[in-house]
Motif scaffolding. Structure first.
Motif, PDB file in Angstrom:
ATOM      1  N   LEU A   1       0.820  -1.219   0.000  1.00  0.00           N
ATOM      2  CA  LEU A   1       0.000   0.000   0.000  1.00  0.00           C
ATOM      3  C   LEU A   1       0.848   1.259   0.000  1.00  0.00           C
ATOM      4  N   GLU A   2       0.760   2.105   1.015  1.00  0.00           N
ATOM      5  CA  GLU A   2       1.485   3.389   0.973  1.00  0.00           C
ATOM      6  C   GLU A   2       2.996   3.213   1.044  1.00  0.00           C
ATOM      7  N   ASN A   3       3.483   2.052   1.470  1.00  0.00           N
ATOM      8  CA  ASN A   3       4.924   1.809   1.560  1.00  0.00           C
ATOM      9  C   ASN A   3       5.501   1.200   0.279  1.00  0.00           C
ATOM     10  N   ALA A   4       4.654   0.912  -0.682  1.00  0.00           N
ATOM     11  CA  ALA A   4       5.100   0.338  -1.952  1.00  0.00           C
ATOM     12  C   ALA A   4       5.456   1.457  -2.922  1.00  0.00           C
ATOM     13  N   PRO A   5       6.337   1.161  -3.891  1.00  0.00           N
ATOM     14  CA  PRO A   5       6.595   2.161  -4.939  1.00  0.00           C
ATOM     15  C   PRO A   5       5.283   2.503  -5.651  1.00  0.00           C
ATOM     16  N   LYS A   6       5.126   3.745  -6.058  1.00  0.00           N
ATOM     17  CA  LYS A   6       3.850   4.203  -6.616  1.00  0.00           C
ATOM     18  C   LYS A   6       3.401   3.404  -7.830  1.00  0.00           C
ATOM     19  N   ASN A   7       4.324   2.950  -8.649  1.00  0.00           N
ATOM     20  CA  ASN A   7       3.942   2.213  -9.855  1.00  0.00           C
ATOM     21  C   ASN A   7       3.958   0.701  -9.640  1.00  0.00           C
ATOM     22  N   GLU A   8       4.061   0.261  -8.396  1.00  0.00           N
ATOM     23  CA  GLU A   8       4.179  -1.168  -8.117  1.00  0.00           C
ATOM     24  C   GLU A   8       3.371  -1.587  -6.898  1.00  0.00           C
ATOM     25  N   LYS A   9       2.229  -0.971  -6.668  1.00  0.00           N
ATOM     26  CA  LYS A   9       1.413  -1.285  -5.496  1.00  0.00           C
ATOM     27  C   LYS A   9       0.686  -2.621  -5.644  1.00  0.00           C
ATOM     28  N   LEU A  10       0.481  -3.067  -6.876  1.00  0.00           N
ATOM     29  CA  LEU A  10      -0.233  -4.303  -7.195  1.00  0.00           C
ATOM     30  C   LEU A  10      -1.670  -4.282  -6.683  1.00  0.00           C
ATOM     31  N   THR A  11      -2.314  -3.117  -6.768  1.00  0.00           N
ATOM     32  CA  THR A  11      -3.703  -2.994  -6.346  1.00  0.00           C
ATOM     33  C   THR A  11      -4.610  -2.495  -7.466  1.00  0.00           C
ATOM     34  N   SER A  12      -4.089  -2.350  -8.662  1.00  0.00           N
ATOM     35  CA  SER A  12      -4.895  -1.822  -9.767  1.00  0.00           C
ATOM     36  C   SER A  12      -5.931  -2.864 -10.214  1.00  0.00           C
ATOM     37  N   PRO A  13      -7.034  -2.407 -10.787  1.00  0.00           N
ATOM     38  CA  PRO A  13      -8.038  -3.349 -11.293  1.00  0.00           C
ATOM     39  C   PRO A  13      -7.470  -4.335 -12.313  1.00  0.00           C
ATOM     40  N   THR A  14      -6.524  -3.900 -13.123  1.00  0.00           N
ATOM     41  CA  THR A  14      -5.926  -4.796 -14.122  1.00  0.00           C
ATOM     42  C   THR A  14      -5.167  -5.937 -13.457  1.00  0.00           C
ATOM     43  N   ILE A  15      -4.387  -5.623 -12.438  1.00  0.00           N
ATOM     44  CA  ILE A  15      -3.636  -6.660 -11.707  1.00  0.00           C
ATOM     45  C   ILE A  15      -4.600  -7.636 -11.058  1.00  0.00           C
ATOM     46  N   LYS A  16      -5.633  -7.114 -10.391  1.00  0.00           N
ATOM     47  CA  LYS A  16      -6.610  -7.985  -9.725  1.00  0.00           C
ATOM     48  C   LYS A  16      -7.317  -8.869 -10.738  1.00  0.00           C
ATOM     49  N   LYS A  17      -7.654  -8.311 -11.905  1.00  0.00           N
ATOM     50  CA  LYS A  17      -8.322  -9.098 -12.944  1.00  0.00           C
ATOM     51  C   LYS A  17      -7.403 -10.210 -13.455  1.00  0.00           C
ATOM     52  N   ASP A  18      -6.126  -9.910 -13.636  1.00  0.00           N
ATOM     53  CA  ASP A  18      -5.172 -10.938 -14.074  1.00  0.00           C
ATOM     54  C   ASP A  18      -5.070 -12.074 -13.057  1.00  0.00           C
ATOM     55  N   ILE A  19      -5.053 -11.727 -11.775  1.00  0.00           N
ATOM     56  CA  ILE A  19      -4.977 -12.748 -10.729  1.00  0.00           C
ATOM     57  C   ILE A  19      -6.242 -13.596 -10.721  1.00  0.00           C
TER      58      ILE A  19
END
Length: 193
Positions: free
Chosen positions: A91-109
């Motif tokens: 979350l807030e401690n992750a790099p801004k472009n690598e949070k892994l919380t975007s809808p695209t990432i969730k859809k891929d999972i």
């Protein structure tokens, strides 16, 4: 005199081998890889929990200041509460472009989980007989879609019906429907025979 301004052409003609901090770079890359894996596993764990319980992922407002960020962010926050390693990289401690919380990432999972579940259903059917149930309808946005369900008897003699998926259709002609069914069968090693 552009040629005399700072630096050498180390990367151009001599290569990387004179750089004095290549071990530091290697350690940095290993740490980043480890942090990414921790972040990814936490994201997968959150998705698995929501899928297993048939819960929605998104909330109305997923901004950091929001009170209701949605179940995905809430589950991820809960996972990291008692685990310092996860807390430090999500979350807030992750790099801004690598949070892994975007809808695209969730859809891929979710797609990966779906493929594994369908594979296990097909493995359970094996070479046994099964029936296919297909229904076509329009969704709210007036787009044609087809639902596919497999019905079979398992090794214990229990009749099972398993949802395979919803496929968006361009048209509902019999040739198009058959082509989509054939594609699904071939992708999952099923045979009409």
């Amino acid at each position: 005199m552009v040629g005399e301004q700072g630096g050498r052409d180390e990367f151009i003609s001599e290569g990387f081998h004179y750089w004095s901090k290549k071990d530091s770079f290697r350690k940095h890359m290993e740490l980043e890889k480890s942090n990414y894996e921790i972040r990814l596993l936490a994201t997968i764990c959150s998705c698995r929990f929501l899928l297993k319980n048939a819960l929605p992922f998104r909330g109305h407002d997923e901004m950091e200041k929001s009170n209701n960020k949605g179940l995905f962010i809430e589950v991820l926050s809960l996972i990291r509460e008692d685990n310092e390693k996860i807390f430090k990289v999500t979350l807030e401690n992750a790099p801004k472009n690598e949070k892994l919380t975007s809808p695209t990432i969730k859809k891929d999972i979710v797609d990966c989980f779906s493929k594994e579940i369908i594979k296990s259903i097909c493995d359970e059917i094996g070479k046994d007989m099964f029936a296919i149930l297909v229904d076509e309808s329009r969704n709210v946005s007036k787009k044609e879609q087809m639902v596919i369900v497999l019905r079979y008897v398992d090794r214990l003699g229990i009749v099972k019906e398993r949802f395979i998926g919803i496929v968006r259709m361009l048209d509902t002609s019999s040739l198009t429907l058959k082509a989509v069914i054939d594609t699904i069968f071939s992708n999952n090693n099923l045979s009409m025979a």
